[in-house]
Design an enzyme around this catalytic site. Structure first.
Site, short mmCIF file in Angstrom:
data_model
loop_
_atom_site.label_atom_id
_atom_site.label_comp_id
_atom_site.label_asym_id
_atom_site.label_seq_id
_atom_site.Cartn_x
_atom_site.Cartn_y
_atom_site.Cartn_z
N ASP A 51 35.91 100.50 10.56
CA ASP A 51 35.51 100.19 9.20
C ASP A 51 34.22 99.36 9.26
OD1 ASP A 51 35.51 99.72 6.53
OD2 ASP A 51 37.17 98.28 6.53
N ASP A 109 32.15 104.92 4.87
CA ASP A 109 32.01 103.81 5.81
C ASP A 109 33.24 103.56 6.66
OD1 ASP A 109 33.58 102.90 3.74
OD2 ASP A 109 32.84 100.86 3.86
N GLU A 110 34.20 104.46 6.68
CA GLU A 110 35.34 104.27 7.57
C GLU A 110 35.82 105.59 8.12
OE1 GLU A 110 38.95 102.82 5.52
OE2 GLU A 110 37.76 102.86 3.70
#
Lengths: 85, 420
Positions: free
Chosen positions: B9, B112-113
């Site tokens: 993350d 974003d993860e």
């Protein structure tokens, strides 16, 4: 001071190696001066923020004085940028 | 052999990415991550919420999703920067690329993860913590931003682990360490939103541990199926696997907050047309057709309403979807000023399915679909704005609303290097 786009003359050899030869910078009187890149000390590929650039650390002769500068070649936009320190 | 799953993350993604860009590409001297700063929308266009904030801003109590006005009250010296979606895409791509160097099985979970199946990599990288630390440092050294890595044997525990303490850390949360998670407030659990949290509080359940030890039948009677999901998550049970390929979209929809209140039907319909244009372009790109069309309205008092209908035959033709959306809008709208409009489609049919032709259609279907193909081809080659409907000329509404608008893609800087 920010990194500033600059004009560069570079050669690209058959292996795809890039070598900057001349760089045009503004002097104190805002006149454009062309400097020969005497020597490339090192170069390295960077990918900060996912943006591919090639960094060249090179020396130029300016007013009889050898000066080390860093320039970056932006692979995607084909721009040359003078790194401010 | 036990599974080994990583959840990676990016720490305050949008803000970190902008910070790295400003430091390394533009040559600015201040690191946004070290000062109270945030990425926020445009207040004038009523997109005024905080999208991401720095750790120093967090100390002032600024939260993601706060309005910009509220955030400035909490922290008057907050540095606000514009969103920069082209940059986010580039960062996200480079991030996923590095993960794929570590494992062939990477599931991008959002921009974003990602989940990474690291089962059987002990021989390659050593123990899980060593591998995760190596991964985290490699991302920092090469791309310039920090990440959290959560390690466990399944996806839910890995995700909870990466959330434990931030930034730039590696955490493990193996099933025998589940107490680490049980101490946390129940609202921190994945899939427990504000509504579920309130209900759980009302039942006297405040921590994840209390939820895990609640009788399943009680949860079932209060939350139905969702109760089983959160119960198993609280107990660290998750059978889903890391899937490299995203499952096909179940629906396509776009919505937009209009910069001004809309109180006449014709302007609202222009917005619907621009949304239909966007949704249908996406449908056509994926060679998909939708059977159900829905329209949603949010008025100035933040009241939500939506309405849906089934089409006579599946379609991805802008005019057809627009016509359906207009009809739904006429049936739904009570005349109150509109803040946000949305067009959503579902019951997706993929591939070459035969189209039921309507006898009263007067052959318009064929003409319209050819027109749409032509328009798509022109836009693909010359850009989205190269061709648009005349109704949008000089109007206040962009001709393809919804999603990320072009001005949010590029950041505006006064000097220096600006675009990628």
């Amino acid at each position: 001071m920010l990194h500033m786009p600059v004009d560069v003359i570079a050669t690209f050899n058959v292996q795809g190696k890039i070598k900057p030869n001349f760089i045009r910078l503004e002097d104190e009187y805002h006149v454009l001066q062309t400097y020969k890149i005497e020597n490339i000390i090192f170069s390295r590929e960077e990918k900060y923020a996912g943006i591919p650039v090639i960094l060249f650390c090179c020396s130029i002769m300016r007013d009889g004085c050898m000066q080390v500068i860093q320039i970056k070649y932006h692979v995607r936009t084909h721009q040359w940028v003078l790194v401010s320190d | 052999m036990d599974n080994l799953i990583f959840h990676i993350d990016v720490n305050s993604a949008f803000l970190s990415w902008e910070a790295v860009y400003r430091l390394h590409i533009r040559g600015e001297k201040t690191d946004l991550r070290d000062i109270p700063s945030a990425v926020g929308g445009d207040i004038k266009k009523r997109h005024g919420i905080i999208l991401a904030r720095s750790t120093p801003a967090k100390k002032y109590g600024v939260r993601t999703g706060d309005t910009i006005n509220d955030a400035l009250k909490l922290c008057p010296n907050l540095v606000l920067v514009d969103p920069h979606y082209d940059l986010y895409e580039s960062c996200s791509e480079a991030f996923m690329e590095i993960l794929r160097e570590f494992s062939p099985c990477v599931e991008p979970y959002s921009v974003d993860e990602a989940f990474c199946d690291m089962t059987g990599t002990v021989g390659l990288y050593g123990s899980a913590v060593v591998a995760a630390t190596f991964m985290k440092d490699k991302i920092y050294n090469e791309l310039g931003f920090t990440v959290n890595v959560g390690i466990s044997t399944n996806k839910i525990l890995a995700k909870m682990a990466s959330d434990l303490k931030k930034p730039n850390l590696v955490h493990t949360l193996f099933p025998d360490e589940i107490e680490k998670m049980w101490r946390l407030p129940v609202g921190d659990l994945f899939f427990v939103g504000p509504a579920t949290r309130r209900k759980l509080h009302a039942l006297g359940i405040h921590t994840i541990g209390e939820l895990a030890n609640t009788d399943l039948d009680i949860l079932r009677s209060h939350f139905k199926k969702h109760g089983e999901v959160i119960y198993s998550f609280a107990n660290g049970i998750d059978v889903s696997v890391v899937e490299e390929e995203a499952p096909p979209n179940k629906g396509y929809g776009n919505s937009t907050t209009i910069p001004f209140d809309v109180d006449d039907g014709s302007t609202a319909k222009m917005v619907l047309l621009s949304l239909a244009e966007k949704v249908c372009t996406r449908l056509r790109t994926d060679a998909a057709m939708a059977t159900v069309v829905a329209v949603s309205i949010v008025d100035t008092y933040f009241r939500h309403a939506s309405h849906q209908m089934q089409l006579f035959s599946p379609s991805n033709i802008t005019n057809e979807i627009y016509r359906a959306a207009s009809r739904l809008f006429d049936e739904l709208w009570d005349g109150s000023p509109i803040r946000q409009l949305g067009v959503h489609t579902s019951k997706i049919i993929r591939g070459d399915s035969s189209k039921q032709i309507n006898i009263f259609d007067m052959n318009r279907y064929e003409k319209l679909s050819k027109l749409d193909v032509a328009v798509d081809t022109i836009r693909e080659r010359y850009g989205e704005d190269s061709v648009k409907r005349a109704i949008f000329l000089d109007g206040p509404i962009y001709h393809m609303s919804g999603g990320i608008s072009p001005e949010k893609r590029k950041a505006k800087y006064r000097e220096g290097i600006g675009n990628l």
